[in-house]
Enzyme design. Structure first.
Site, PDB file in Angstrom:
ATOM      1  N   HIS A  22       1.091  -1.204  -0.155  1.00 55.81           N
ATOM      2  CA  HIS A  22       0.147   0.025   0.191  1.00 55.81           C
ATOM      3  C   HIS A  22       0.933   1.269  -0.090  1.00 55.81           C
ATOM      4  CE1 HIS A  22      -3.132  -2.435   2.355  1.00 55.81           C
ATOM      5  NE2 HIS A  22      -3.697  -2.513   1.145  1.00 55.81           N
ATOM      6  N   ARG A  95      -2.150  -5.803  -8.319  1.00 55.27           N
ATOM      7  CA  ARG A  95      -0.892  -6.789  -8.006  1.00 55.27           C
ATOM      8  C   ARG A  95      -0.732  -7.919  -9.168  1.00 55.27           C
ATOM      9  NH1 ARG A  95      -3.426  -7.535  -2.374  1.00 55.27           N
ATOM     10  NH2 ARG A  95      -4.862  -6.890  -3.423  1.00 55.27           N
TER      11      ARG A  95
HETATM   12  P1  ADP Z   1      -6.259  -5.680   0.568  1.00 51.50           P
HETATM   13  O1  ADP Z   1      -6.595  -6.187  -0.793  1.00 51.50           O
HETATM   14  O2  ADP Z   1      -4.724  -6.080   0.977  1.00 51.50           O
HETATM   15  O3  ADP Z   1      -7.262  -6.050   1.568  1.00 51.50           O
HETATM   16  P2  ADP Z   1      -6.993  -3.109   0.351  1.00 51.50           P
HETATM   17  O4  ADP Z   1      -8.474  -3.243   0.254  1.00 51.50           O
HETATM   18  O5  ADP Z   1      -6.795  -2.382   1.677  1.00 51.50           O
HETATM   19  O6  ADP Z   1      -6.100  -4.208   0.225  1.00 51.50           O
HETATM   20  O7  ADP Z   1      -6.347  -2.458  -0.895  1.00 51.50           O
HETATM   21  C1  ADP Z   1      -6.555  -1.073  -1.007  1.00 51.50           C
HETATM   22  C2  ADP Z   1      -5.789  -0.925  -2.525  1.00 51.50           C
HETATM   23  O8  ADP Z   1      -4.303  -1.233  -2.181  1.00 51.50           O
HETATM   24  C3  ADP Z   1      -6.399  -1.709  -3.589  1.00 51.50           C
HETATM   25  O9  ADP Z   1      -6.231  -0.942  -4.874  1.00 51.50           O
HETATM   26  C4  ADP Z   1      -5.314  -2.693  -3.694  1.00 51.50           C
HETATM   27  O10 ADP Z   1      -5.226  -3.228  -5.086  1.00 51.50           O
HETATM   28  C5  ADP Z   1      -4.026  -2.069  -3.274  1.00 51.50           C
HETATM   29  N1  ADP Z   1      -2.820  -3.146  -2.809  1.00 51.50           N
HETATM   30  C6  ADP Z   1      -3.139  -3.993  -1.867  1.00 51.50           C
HETATM   31  N2  ADP Z   1      -2.038  -4.774  -1.695  1.00 51.50           N
HETATM   32  C7  ADP Z   1      -0.986  -4.102  -2.619  1.00 51.50           C
HETATM   33  C8  ADP Z   1       0.138  -4.451  -3.024  1.00 51.50           C
HETATM   34  N3  ADP Z   1       0.797  -5.381  -2.454  1.00 51.50           N
HETATM   35  N4  ADP Z   1       0.948  -3.858  -4.179  1.00 51.50           N
HETATM   36  C9  ADP Z   1       0.142  -2.733  -4.772  1.00 51.50           C
HETATM   37  N5  ADP Z   1      -1.208  -2.606  -4.423  1.00 51.50           N
HETATM   38  C10 ADP Z   1      -1.806  -2.974  -3.326  1.00 51.50           C
END
Ligand code: ADP
Length: 164
Positions: A22, A95
């Site tokens: 994130h 991802r």
């Molecule tokens: P998760 O899918 O880990 O529960 P969130 O709902 O908090 O995450 O996701 C928020 C945003 O961050 C989304 O756009 C998600 O694709 C992105 N995101 C989550 N993990 C990563 C990562 N490892 N690399 C890039 N983007 C990410």
């Protein structure tokens, strides 16, 4: 000449808890856009491990070196939050191909409801492509090391949740 007086980018998510994946997206967005608002989704139906306040605080601590990043929270529609903070752009991280389907659906629906708001995607850094909040929680719960995946504050907070 068109007025390009943009732009506030919104990085939404549940951040339960925030990971280096994130943070990579947030940092890169903060390089490109003058103002970035991280929007933490309340979403009680997901039964998060961390309270809304805890998730917001952990992100605030992780982005305090970035003067153009703010952290706020919302419930309900993302587009209403984007409008509230006077944003004009949603930034999401991608991802893997598996993220694409749901992100595509969300982007289409948001565009239908709010044509003035764009959604843009950033590819994850290679080393974070396997990283998710749920993976981090599983690893800590079973005694594994997540130093490379989250900030020290998040690691400590996770240990407190599972082992205190
Ligand atoms: P998760 O899918 O880990 O529960 P969130 O709902 O908090 O995450 O996701 C928020 C945003 O961050 C989304 O756009 C998600 O694709 C992105 N995101 C989550 N993990 C990563 C990562 N490892 N690399 C890039 N983007 C990410």
């Amino acid at each position: 000449m068109k007025d390009y007086s943009v732009t506030t980018a919104v990085c939404p998510g549940s951040f339960d808890p925030v990971t280096r994946g994130h943070l990579d997206i947030i940092e890169r967005a903060a390089e490109v856009f003058p103002r970035v608002v991280v929007g933490v989704l309340e979403n009680p139906s997901k039964k998060p491990l961390f309270s809304l306040e805890e998730r917001v605080e952990l992100i605030r601590a992780a982005v305090k070196h970035l003067p153009n990043v703010e952290v706020d929270y919302f419930s309900g529609l993302l587009i209403d939050f984007v409008r509230k903070v006077e944003g004009n752009l949603i930034i999401k991280g991608l991802r893997a191909i598996s993220d694409f389907e749901i992100e595509f659906q969300m982007a289409m629906n948001n565009k239908r409801m709010a044509p003035e708001i764009e959604t843009m995607f950033m590819m994850t850094k290679n080393e974070y492509s396997f990283l998710s909040s749920s993976m981090v929680k599983e690893i800590v719960r079973f005694g594994g090391d997540v130093k490379d995946l989250v900030t020290p504050e998040v690691e400590q907070a996770l240990r407190r949740k599972y082992f205190a």
